[in-house]
Design an enzyme around this catalytic site. Structure first.
Site, short mmCIF file in Angstrom:
data_model
loop_
_atom_site.label_atom_id
_atom_site.label_comp_id
_atom_site.label_asym_id
_atom_site.label_seq_id
_atom_site.Cartn_x
_atom_site.Cartn_y
_atom_site.Cartn_z
N CYS A 233 0.86 -1.19 0.00
CA CYS A 233 0.00 0.00 0.00
C CYS A 233 0.89 1.24 0.00
CB CYS A 233 -0.92 0.02 1.22
SG CYS A 233 -1.90 1.54 1.29
N THR A 298 -1.17 -0.50 -6.22
CA THR A 298 -1.28 0.75 -6.98
C THR A 298 0.09 1.44 -7.15
OG1 THR A 298 -1.87 1.82 -4.92
CG2 THR A 298 -3.67 1.16 -6.37
C1 FMN Z 1 -9.81 2.58 -3.32
C2 FMN Z 1 -8.79 1.49 -3.28
C3 FMN Z 1 -8.45 0.92 -2.06
C4 FMN Z 1 -7.49 -0.10 -2.01
N1 FMN Z 1 -7.19 -0.68 -0.82
C5 FMN Z 1 -6.29 -1.70 -0.77
C6 FMN Z 1 -6.04 -2.39 0.44
O1 FMN Z 1 -6.61 -2.10 1.49
N2 FMN Z 1 -5.12 -3.40 0.41
C7 FMN Z 1 -4.47 -3.77 -0.72
O2 FMN Z 1 -3.66 -4.71 -0.69
N3 FMN Z 1 -4.73 -3.15 -1.90
C8 FMN Z 1 -5.62 -2.13 -1.94
N4 FMN Z 1 -5.90 -1.53 -3.14
C9 FMN Z 1 -5.20 -1.98 -4.36
C10 FMN Z 1 -6.02 -3.01 -5.14
O3 FMN Z 1 -6.23 -4.18 -4.39
C11 FMN Z 1 -5.32 -3.38 -6.47
O4 FMN Z 1 -4.07 -3.95 -6.15
C12 FMN Z 1 -5.08 -2.20 -7.38
O5 FMN Z 1 -6.11 -1.26 -7.28
C13 FMN Z 1 -4.93 -2.63 -8.84
O6 FMN Z 1 -6.07 -3.27 -9.34
P1 FMN Z 1 -7.26 -2.52 -10.16
O7 FMN Z 1 -6.63 -1.76 -11.27
O8 FMN Z 1 -8.19 -3.60 -10.56
O9 FMN Z 1 -7.90 -1.58 -9.17
C14 FMN Z 1 -6.85 -0.52 -3.20
C15 FMN Z 1 -7.22 0.05 -4.42
C16 FMN Z 1 -8.18 1.04 -4.47
C17 FMN Z 1 -8.55 1.62 -5.80
#
Ligand code: FMN
Length: 497
Positions: A233, A298
């Site tokens: 994170c 991210t």
């Molecule tokens: C609003 C938000 C909150 C997130 N919270 C977490 C989290 O608590 N723990 C985690 O490992 N990843 C968290 N992520 C990352 C996502 O699990 C994922 O790795 C990342 O967004 C990429 O995938 P996507 O493009 O499908 O969103 C978060 C992403 C977003 C957008």
């Protein structure tokens, strides 16, 4: 063997993908909103095959279109007729009757399909996870559990949008679950009791070795099927957590080992893309005993600097911060890391759970071909809802059936051999010339502008017709990429310069 794409998203650009869609409510014969959503998510063959055998749309009064709430009403009847007249007749197979091809596993634990919710707000309460399970998701990676006092900023999201209004890239400055560990353990117990066949991946973040160990154990004791260690994170208020760990292989190894010490279930390390290469951290997780790698989290980003306040977005009382970027825009970066992990011989055998920008079954297929054995999705669900699982599953299942592939597991990593991390291996003696389809070309001249100013001045423009000058063309294919009508293809070869 191609999935048809007669209708483009741009043909239905005004479709709002409504909740409780008025178009479907106005139609007794078919489900237009379901069909439009399938087209949106790259699933045209399935959309055409789901329609009633006889076309009820041709002679109806278009109640669906009248009910459409979009300012520029979607021409639903026209779209339906294209599906009936052009798409369905050329589909190659019938709709698969079961989803057996989608069955797979995460580190040996069965998954009914490869799709699980990625750790984030979408999997943060009992009700949300239950609704996702009911919708068809195979599992969830629960919002990261910790003992920190989490207090989020408002607003906490910002986005870059495309011409059709959809989110292309998404920035968040959110941290972890703001429920207590005890509350989240209660949720796990209830979920496991009510949905015993669904997969719970417990995302955790400890403050120190002892806490990584105790959190992992507590999650296992309360029903988790596997643990995901959040080393990634990028939004933590305190230093030394999240992506600060993922950037230091020694810490990744130490904390992975700590979690492994207390658990018998599989442990995955979720790694950060905010590094030059992911292998050092992945190999460290392997040494620490990890059973799998999850990636990507991210990407640190800044977006939307206001021309008036000079503050970037999201602005919280005149201030902003670097935050994690996700959504479809990050897919190429995610795929690059998945390929790196898939090709890494040292960690060969570890499960890879891939994510980053996945919206459609085609996106997920790309991750699978580069080595992902399971797929996670966050931003697309935030934007479109749990319902996208329908087209993720149906599209992948249809593709596998069409290709004669018995199991999704059979193609994990099948695309890895084609990728080199350096360009020196590429053959450089062949030029593929572009070919112009005069029937499709509308004479806009965009190919000429790009070739003149961004290429090699190899396209002449006479009477609004583009003509190739083969002596100048280097075969870069910029013209093909900028053509708004897809009127340029590659064909002629010049071999052996
Ligand atoms: C609003 C938000 C909150 C997130 N919270 C977490 C989290 O608590 N723990 C985690 O490992 N990843 C968290 N992520 C990352 C996502 O699990 C994922 O790795 C990342 O967004 C990429 O995938 P996507 O493009 O499908 O969103 C978060 C992403 C977003 C957008």
């Amino acid at each position: 063997m191609l999935m048809n794409d007669y209708i483009k998203r741009s043909d239905m650009i005004s479709c709002l993908l409504c909740k409780d869609a008025p178009c479907s409510n106005a139609c007794e014969k078919c489900n237009p909103s379901d069909v439009l959503r399938s087209i949106w998510f790259d699933n045209q063959d399935v959309a055409s095959l789901k329609l009633p055998i006889d076309n009820p749309c041709r002679d109806c009064d278009g109640g669906c279109e009248k009910a459409c709430v979009a300012k520029d009403k979607v021409r639903i009847k026209n779209i339906m007729n294209i599906l009936y007249d052009e798409v369905r007749p050329v589909t190659e197979i019938a709709l698969p009757t079961d989803e057996n091809r989608l069955k797979c596993d995460m580190c040996g634990v069965p998954l009914e399909n490869p799709f699980i919710l990625a750790s984030s707000v979408i999997a943060s309460t009992y009700d949300m996870c239950a609704r996702a399970f009911e919708a068809g998701w195979a599992g969830i990676s629960f919002k990261t559990i910790c003992s920190l006092d989490i207090h989020e900023a408002s607003p906490r999201f910002s986005a870059i949008k495309g011409a059709d209004g959809s989110i292309i890239g998404f920035k968040n400055i959110e941290q972890l679950s703001d429920h207590s560990v005890a509350e989240n353990m209660h949720i796990f117990r209830e979920l496991k009791k009510n949905y015993p066949t669904k997969f719970i991946l417990a995302s955790i973040m400890g403050k120190d070795e002892a806490e990584w160990e105790s959190l992992a154990k507590e999650c296992e004791d309360n029903g988790a099927d596997a643990i995901e260690l959040n080393f990634s994170c990028p939004n933590m208020m305190e230093g030394g957590l999240g992506s600060d760990i993922g950037q230091v292989p020694e810490l990744v190894e130490k904390f992975t080992r700590a979690a492994k010490r207390s658990t018998t279930i599989p442990v995955l390390a979720k790694l950060t893309p905010n590094v030059a290469t992911m292998s050092p951290a992945a190999e460290a997780a392997f040494r620490g005993g990890a059973d799998g790698i999850a990636a990507i989290n991210t990407i640190k980003s800044v977006i939307g600097v206001s021309p008036y306040t000079f503050v970037s977005a999201p602005a919280v009382k005149g201030k902003s911060a670097l935050g994690g970027y996700s959504g479809n825009a990050v897919k190429p970066i995610a795929l690059r890391f998945i390929a790196e992990l898939g090709q890494n011989k040292t960690i060969n055998g570890l499960h890879i759970s891939g994510m980053g920008g996945i919206e459609t079954w085609r996106d997920s297929l790309e991750f699978i071909l580069l080595g992902a054995g399971s797929i996670q999705v966050a931003t697309a669900v935030m934007q479109y809802g749990y319902r996208i699982i329908d087209d993720l599953k149906a599209g992948l299942n249809y593709y596998l059936t069409q290709m004669g592939i018995a199991s999704v597991k059979d193609i994990v990593g099948a695309g890895l051999e084609s990728i080199s991390s350096t360009t020196d291996v590429l053959e450089r003696d062949t030029i593929l010339f572009p070919t112009f389809d005069t029937n499709k070309c509308n004479g806009c001249g965009r190919c000429v502008i790009s070739c003149d100013d961004g290429g090699h001045q190899a396209i002449k423009f006479e009477n609004r017709i583009p003509k190739l000058d083969g002596r100048k063309c280097v075969g870069c294919h910029l013209c093909r990429l900028v053509c708004p009508e897809n009127a340029i293809s590659q064909s002629k070869k010049r071999i052996g310069l």
